[in-house]
Design an enzyme around this catalytic site. Sequence first.
Site, PDB file in Angstrom:
ATOM      1  N   LEU A   6       0.848  -1.188   0.000  1.00 37.86           N
ATOM      2  CA  LEU A   6       0.000   0.000   0.000  1.00 37.86           C
ATOM      3  C   LEU A   6       0.888   1.244   0.000  1.00 37.86           C
ATOM      4  O   LEU A   6       1.791   1.357   0.840  1.00 37.86           O
ATOM      5  CB  LEU A   6      -0.882  -0.016   1.255  1.00 37.86           C
ATOM      6  CG  LEU A   6      -1.689   1.246   1.565  1.00 37.86           C
ATOM      7  CD1 LEU A   6      -2.836   1.401   0.583  1.00 37.86           C
ATOM      8  CD2 LEU A   6      -2.236   1.180   2.991  1.00 37.86           C
ATOM      9  N   GLY A   9      -1.106   8.444  -0.506  1.00 40.66           N
ATOM     10  CA  GLY A   9      -0.818   9.744  -1.141  1.00 40.66           C
ATOM     11  C   GLY A   9      -0.060   9.591  -2.434  1.00 40.66           C
ATOM     12  O   GLY A   9       0.973  10.230  -2.639  1.00 40.66           O
ATOM     13  N   GLY A  13       3.952  13.694  -6.537  1.00 42.13           N
ATOM     14  CA  GLY A  13       5.298  13.652  -5.966  1.00 42.13           C
ATOM     15  C   GLY A  13       5.925  12.301  -5.702  1.00 42.13           C
ATOM     16  O   GLY A  13       5.965  11.412  -6.562  1.00 42.13           O
ATOM     17  N   GLY A  15       5.077   9.864  -3.701  1.00 45.59           N
ATOM     18  CA  GLY A  15       4.167   8.710  -3.641  1.00 45.59           C
ATOM     19  C   GLY A  15       3.898   8.148  -5.030  1.00 45.59           C
ATOM     20  O   GLY A  15       3.920   6.922  -5.229  1.00 45.59           O
ATOM     21  N   SER A 138      11.777  12.838   6.923  1.00 48.91           N
ATOM     22  CA  SER A 138      12.407  13.960   6.220  1.00 48.91           C
ATOM     23  C   SER A 138      13.732  14.272   6.889  1.00 48.91           C
ATOM     24  O   SER A 138      13.948  13.913   8.048  1.00 48.91           O
ATOM     25  CB  SER A 138      11.505  15.189   6.330  1.00 48.91           C
ATOM     26  OG  SER A 138      12.157  16.327   5.828  1.00 48.91           O
ATOM     27  N   TYR A 151       5.849  21.566  11.182  1.00 51.28           N
ATOM     28  CA  TYR A 151       6.113  20.475  10.245  1.00 51.28           C
ATOM     29  C   TYR A 151       7.262  19.613  10.771  1.00 51.28           C
ATOM     30  O   TYR A 151       7.161  18.382  10.817  1.00 51.28           O
ATOM     31  CB  TYR A 151       6.436  21.043   8.860  1.00 51.28           C
ATOM     32  CG  TYR A 151       6.876  19.989   7.866  1.00 51.28           C
ATOM     33  CD1 TYR A 151       5.962  19.112   7.290  1.00 51.28           C
ATOM     34  CD2 TYR A 151       8.229  19.857   7.515  1.00 51.28           C
ATOM     35  CE1 TYR A 151       6.370  18.142   6.389  1.00 51.28           C
ATOM     36  CE2 TYR A 151       8.642  18.894   6.608  1.00 51.28           C
ATOM     37  CZ  TYR A 151       7.717  18.038   6.046  1.00 51.28           C
ATOM     38  OH  TYR A 151       8.118  17.069   5.157  1.00 51.28           O
TER      39      TYR A 151
HETATM   40  N1  LIG Z   1       9.347  16.969  -1.437  1.00 50.48           N
HETATM   41  C1  LIG Z   1      10.198  17.168  -0.447  1.00 50.48           C
HETATM   42  O1  LIG Z   1      11.070  18.049  -0.492  1.00 50.48           O
HETATM   43  C2  LIG Z   1      10.148  16.243   0.759  1.00 50.48           C
HETATM   44  C3  LIG Z   1      11.304  16.169   1.560  1.00 50.48           C
HETATM   45  C4  LIG Z   1      11.286  15.357   2.688  1.00 50.48           C
HETATM   46  C5  LIG Z   1      10.142  14.639   3.004  1.00 50.48           C
HETATM   47  N2  LIG Z   1       9.023  14.739   2.215  1.00 50.48           N
HETATM   48  C6  LIG Z   1       7.861  13.948   2.630  1.00 50.48           C
HETATM   49  O2  LIG Z   1       7.525  13.049   1.599  1.00 50.48           O
HETATM   50  C7  LIG Z   1       6.131  12.776   1.579  1.00 50.48           C
HETATM   51  C8  LIG Z   1       5.580  13.054   0.193  1.00 50.48           C
HETATM   52  O3  LIG Z   1       5.853  14.415  -0.119  1.00 50.48           O
HETATM   53  P1  LIG Z   1       5.730  15.026  -1.585  1.00 50.48           P
HETATM   54  O4  LIG Z   1       6.879  15.932  -1.764  1.00 50.48           O
HETATM   55  O5  LIG Z   1       5.479  13.959  -2.574  1.00 50.48           O
HETATM   56  O6  LIG Z   1       4.445  15.955  -1.354  1.00 50.48           O
HETATM   57  P2  LIG Z   1       3.041  16.005  -2.088  1.00 50.48           P
HETATM   58  O7  LIG Z   1       3.244  15.991  -3.562  1.00 50.48           O
HETATM   59  O8  LIG Z   1       2.307  17.137  -1.496  1.00 50.48           O
HETATM   60  O9  LIG Z   1       2.370  14.608  -1.688  1.00 50.48           O
HETATM   61  C9  LIG Z   1       1.635  14.387  -0.541  1.00 50.48           C
HETATM   62  C10 LIG Z   1       0.494  13.473  -0.876  1.00 50.48           C
HETATM   63  O10 LIG Z   1      -0.245  13.181   0.317  1.00 50.48           O
HETATM   64  C11 LIG Z   1      -1.627  13.310   0.035  1.00 50.48           C
HETATM   65  N3  LIG Z   1      -2.367  13.605   1.265  1.00 50.48           N
HETATM   66  C12 LIG Z   1      -2.354  14.743   1.989  1.00 50.48           C
HETATM   67  N4  LIG Z   1      -3.169  14.620   3.068  1.00 50.48           N
HETATM   68  C13 LIG Z   1      -3.711  13.376   2.994  1.00 50.48           C
HETATM   69  C14 LIG Z   1      -4.631  12.659   3.789  1.00 50.48           C
HETATM   70  N5  LIG Z   1      -5.203  13.191   4.886  1.00 50.48           N
HETATM   71  N6  LIG Z   1      -4.950  11.391   3.415  1.00 50.48           N
HETATM   72  C15 LIG Z   1      -4.404  10.846   2.291  1.00 50.48           C
HETATM   73  N7  LIG Z   1      -3.543  11.474   1.493  1.00 50.48           N
HETATM   74  C16 LIG Z   1      -3.206  12.729   1.837  1.00 50.48           C
HETATM   75  C17 LIG Z   1      -1.713  14.433  -0.982  1.00 50.48           C
HETATM   76  O11 LIG Z   1      -2.935  14.391  -1.679  1.00 50.48           O
HETATM   77  P3  LIG Z   1      -3.523  15.737  -2.388  1.00 50.48           P
HETATM   78  O12 LIG Z   1      -2.465  16.162  -3.386  1.00 50.48           O
HETATM   79  O13 LIG Z   1      -4.796  15.297  -2.990  1.00 50.48           O
HETATM   80  O14 LIG Z   1      -3.708  16.738  -1.291  1.00 50.48           O
HETATM   81  C18 LIG Z   1      -0.511  14.123  -1.853  1.00 50.48           C
HETATM   82  O15 LIG Z   1      -0.839  13.181  -2.844  1.00 50.48           O
HETATM   83  C19 LIG Z   1       5.529  13.665   2.666  1.00 50.48           C
HETATM   84  O16 LIG Z   1       5.364  12.888   3.827  1.00 50.48           O
HETATM   85  C20 LIG Z   1       6.585  14.746   2.855  1.00 50.48           C
HETATM   86  O17 LIG Z   1       6.529  15.313   4.140  1.00 50.48           O
HETATM   87  C21 LIG Z   1       9.006  15.521   1.093  1.00 50.48           C
END
Ligand SMILES: NC(=O)c1ccc[n+]([C@@H]2O[C@H](COP(=O)([O-])OP(=O)(O)OC[C@H]3O[C@@H](n4cnc5c(N)ncnc54)[C@H](OP(=O)(O)O)[C@@H]3O)[C@@H](O)[C@H]2O)c1
Length: 285
Positions: A6, A9, A13, A15, A138, A151
């Site tokens: 599974l 999200g 990004g 996911g 992160s 955060y």
């Molecule tokens: N990108 C970075 O620089 C970075 C760095 C370190 C860690 N991270 C971590 O990596 C993970 C993914 O980040 P990302 O960069 O791919 O960000 P992202 O594109 O914003 O992806 C987050 C995903 O989570 C979904 N989501 C949000 N709230 C939710 C909920 N209540 N139930 C189910 N799904 C939900 C969002 O759906 P919607 O789009 O429909 O809202 C989106 O698909 C996160 O945990 C983030 O903190 C990211």
Amino acid sequence: MVNSVLVTGATTGLGRETALYLAEKGFQVYATTLNPQDSDAIEAPARKRNLNLQVLQLDITDPEGINDVMRTIYEQTGGIYGVVNNAGIGLRGYFEDLSEEEIRRVFEANVFGTMAVTRAALKYMRPARQGRIVIITSVGGKTGALAVSAYCATKFAQEGFGESLAQEVLPFGIHVSLVEPAIIKTERWGINRGVAKGALNPESPYFEWFRESERLSDLLVKTSPTKPLDVARAIHRALSEKKPRLRYMVGSRAKLVFALRRYLPGELFERIYFSYFIKKVTTRR
Ligand SMILES: NC(=O)c1ccc[n+]([C@@H]2O[C@H](COP(=O)([O-])OP(=O)(O)OC[C@H]3O[C@@H](n4cnc5c(N)ncnc54)[C@H](OP(=O)(O)O)[C@@H]3O)[C@@H](O)[C@H]2O)c1
């Protein structure tokens, strides 16, 4: 052999990249979308690459929805091999500009949502005496930064949760891994940025500093050498290595910062690195 995984999200990004990569590697992937109307964002690239994956709707703050998803996977595949806790939200702004409601919301998703999904999966993994829980934390779960206090607090919480849980479930053959990405360009830095309302108020005493820190963050995003695929590869390792590691740090910059913090004596790192950013955002140009 059960190989269902599974990924929460998965329409944007990290996911999305992970769901596609794991499907390519032969896992039976269940990719979840928060909003059903977004499912094509993962289905279309999967079709294009001729990959088989199933999309389910899931809000990780909805306990009933979580149970339904787990039951569906169990009934269709006979078990749940892995869970990738990727879904989460951001919250940007100096602490005094964050409302109580905004802080609770980010904890609700990143901490309690991750815990709820993990708890529901363990119910199936424990009797099977196997399973992999991956939590995407992160570099902000190891080093705090200005303008992201809440955060970072959720990411530190995920780290503590995962490290503790790993010790509890290992005797059942279940491995917990924390994947710690550096800054990576994704929707998180665009539509999902999560800027607090108060941080946009020009009357805030932090307004100019916040603007400067956002400019600096965008620069770091733009020049980041780390890509979503790097995270997907680390997650694949956590799911497939015989003895997975507790932590997978992803990104050369994150590794450098962490190494400096670990090896520099007497909080020298904190004095140099933190002071650099404080000075950078507070110095008027
Ligand atoms: N990108 C970075 O620089 C970075 C760095 C370190 C860690 N991270 C971590 O990596 C993970 C993914 O980040 P990302 O960069 O791919 O960000 P992202 O594109 O914003 O992806 C987050 C995903 O989570 C979904 N989501 C949000 N709230 C939710 C909920 N209540 N139930 C189910 N799904 C939900 C969002 O759906 P919607 O789009 O429909 O809202 C989106 O698909 C996160 O945990 C983030 O903190 C990211």
